[in-house]
Design a protein around this motif. Structure first.
Motif, PDB file in Angstrom:
ATOM      1  N   TYR A 223       0.595  -1.301   0.165  1.00  0.00           N
ATOM      2  CA  TYR A 223       0.076   0.052   0.039  1.00  0.00           C
ATOM      3  C   TYR A 223       0.715   1.192  -0.011  1.00  0.00           C
ATOM      4  O   TYR A 223       0.597   2.048  -0.630  1.00  0.00           O
ATOM      5  CB  TYR A 223      -0.862   0.093   1.328  1.00  0.00           C
ATOM      6  N   GLN A 227       1.179   4.415  -3.023  1.00  0.00           N
ATOM      7  CA  GLN A 227       0.607   5.766  -2.137  1.00  0.00           C
ATOM      8  C   GLN A 227       1.401   6.959  -2.513  1.00  0.00           C
ATOM      9  O   GLN A 227       0.875   7.798  -2.907  1.00  0.00           O
ATOM     10  CB  GLN A 227      -0.008   5.302  -1.100  1.00  0.00           C
ATOM     11  N   ASN A 239      -4.264  -0.419  -2.149  1.00  0.00           N
ATOM     12  CA  ASN A 239      -4.795   1.000  -1.897  1.00  0.00           C
ATOM     13  C   ASN A 239      -6.402   0.925  -2.091  1.00  0.00           C
ATOM     14  O   ASN A 239      -6.868   1.744  -1.578  1.00  0.00           O
ATOM     15  CB  ASN A 239      -4.105   1.985  -3.062  1.00  0.00           C
ATOM     16  N   VAL A 242      -8.002  -0.059   1.222  1.00  0.00           N
ATOM     17  CA  VAL A 242      -7.771   1.065   2.207  1.00  0.00           C
ATOM     18  C   VAL A 242      -9.156   2.003   1.809  1.00  0.00           C
ATOM     19  O   VAL A 242      -9.888   2.583   2.974  1.00  0.00           O
ATOM     20  CB  VAL A 242      -6.400   1.797   2.026  1.00  0.00           C
ATOM     21  N   ASP A 243      -9.157   2.269   0.328  1.00  0.00           N
ATOM     22  CA  ASP A 243     -10.297   3.130   0.084  1.00  0.00           C
ATOM     23  C   ASP A 243     -11.425   2.465   0.334  1.00  0.00           C
ATOM     24  O   ASP A 243     -12.511   3.506   1.030  1.00  0.00           O
ATOM     25  CB  ASP A 243     -10.044   3.208  -1.396  1.00  0.00           C
ATOM     26  N   LEU A 246     -11.857   2.274   4.804  1.00  0.00           N
ATOM     27  CA  LEU A 246     -11.740   3.660   5.621  1.00  0.00           C
ATOM     28  C   LEU A 246     -12.502   4.718   4.785  1.00  0.00           C
ATOM     29  O   LEU A 246     -12.988   5.762   5.609  1.00  0.00           O
ATOM     30  CB  LEU A 246     -10.373   3.890   5.631  1.00  0.00           C
ATOM     31  N   GLN A 247     -12.550   4.755   3.611  1.00  0.00           N
ATOM     32  CA  GLN A 247     -13.357   5.899   2.915  1.00  0.00           C
ATOM     33  C   GLN A 247     -14.684   5.578   2.508  1.00  0.00           C
ATOM     34  O   GLN A 247     -15.687   6.499   3.179  1.00  0.00           O
ATOM     35  CB  GLN A 247     -12.361   6.428   1.708  1.00  0.00           C
ATOM     36  N   SER A 248     -14.975   4.715   1.655  1.00  0.00           N
ATOM     37  CA  SER A 248     -16.501   4.368   1.293  1.00  0.00           C
ATOM     38  C   SER A 248     -17.022   3.471   2.190  1.00  0.00           C
ATOM     39  O   SER A 248     -18.116   3.173   2.266  1.00  0.00           O
ATOM     40  CB  SER A 248     -16.403   3.845  -0.021  1.00  0.00           C
ATOM     41  N   ARG A 249     -16.246   2.881   3.178  1.00  0.00           N
ATOM     42  CA  ARG A 249     -16.984   2.022   4.096  1.00  0.00           C
ATOM     43  C   ARG A 249     -17.792   0.802   3.505  1.00  0.00           C
ATOM     44  O   ARG A 249     -18.990   0.219   3.828  1.00  0.00           O
ATOM     45  CB  ARG A 249     -17.705   2.701   5.115  1.00  0.00           C
TER      46      ARG A 249
END
Length: 288
Positions: A223, A227, A239, A242-243, A246-249
């Motif tokens: 990752y 990044q 990557n 993680v998106d 943590l971001q879009s769940r």
């Protein structure tokens, strides 16, 4: 009495193996089972996991085809570059270096691991950035080369970060090589290149396959390097995970990608072990 002795040995063996078994169960098997359950669920309206049983997440894997393509292309290429750079270093350490200097040289290979990969990767961001390599090339009158935020920069970071993991298994394999075989090949009139191709390289293949499998498997989940050195333009599966988490769940979709990644790792490991056994013959080969 014999039965009691055998039972006692079995209990001792079970007691010694229990801590490792509990560790694997708690930190490997159970998380994977939880991830497998999530992979067949749905995303909750506010994000997270909604219980269900559907193959929708696996059918949606092509949506992250770019991350899979980058990972499956750059990870093997990075491992091969590590092999091309690392094999001569391991060969020199094991065969050519003076024994009294060998420990010092091996220690120098391991020294980079004493520094955080994050710090070392930031250093490469400066080197490959506008104030680093391009500025130096401009000062000496050479064409400007922009590498940062490109696949080339990611490959540079991969080779720098994972090279010791390639060198050490090959070094161990070459260090165990019976030097009398090399002397016998030379006595029979073989040239150094013929000796290397016919004797050294085949006998070092277990180390080569171990290093290649180790680096490739770790790169499949990389990752940090994509990044930072890829600048968000070179996406790996790590990557994407993680998106999604943590971001879009979108935990179910992220879990489906993670399960697929585990399957890919198992396949890579199985192929590497098969090739290593073929080259090693009856000798024992451990890739894990």
């Amino acid at each position: 009495m014999a039965l009691q002795a055998g039972t006692r040995r079995s209990l001792v063996t079970a007691g010694l193996a229990a801590p490792a078994a509990l560790w694997l169960l708690g930190f490997l098997v159970l998380p994977f089972l939880a991830m497998l359950v999530f992979a067949f669920g749905q995303r909750a309206p506010e994000g997270g996991y909604l219980p269900a049983f559907t193959f929708e997440q696996f059918l949606n894997l092509p949506a992250r085809a770019t991350a899979f393509a980058n990972t499956l292309m750059l990870a093997p290429v990075g491992a091969m570059l590590c092999l091309v750079v690392g094999y001569p270093v391991a060969y020199y350490l094991a065969i050519r270096a003076e024994p009294r200097h060998r420990l010092l040289l091996v220690s120098l290979i391991v020294v980079p691991f004493w520094t955080s990969l994050l710090v070392r990767t930031y250093a490469w961001m400066y080197i490959l950035g506008s104030r680093g390599l391009p500025n130096l090339l401009d000062m000496i009158g050479l064409p400007d080369i922009r590498m940062l935020n490109t696949p080339g920069a990611v490959l540079v970071g991969i080779v720098y970060g994972y090279l010791p993991l390639m060198i050490m298994p090959i070094y161990v394999s070459l260090e165990k090589l019976d030097r009398r075989l090399l002397d016998a090949s030379a006595d029979l009139g073989a040239r150094p290149l013929s000796t290397f191709i016919g004797v050294t390289l085949p006998l070092s293949m277990p180390g080569v396959m171990t290093g290649t499998a180790l680096v490739t498997i770790l790169l499949l989940g990389e990752y940090l390097i994509p990044q930072l050195l890829g600048g968000g333009k070179v996406f790996f599966i790590g990557n994407a995970l993680v998106d999604l988490f943590l971001q879009s769940r979108n935990w179910p979709f992220g879990s489906a990608i993670a399960v697929t990644l585990v399957v890919v790792v198992v396949v890579v490991l199985a192929i590497a072990m098969r090739i290593a056994w073929r080259f090693a013959g009856t000798r024992r080969v451990d890739l894990v």
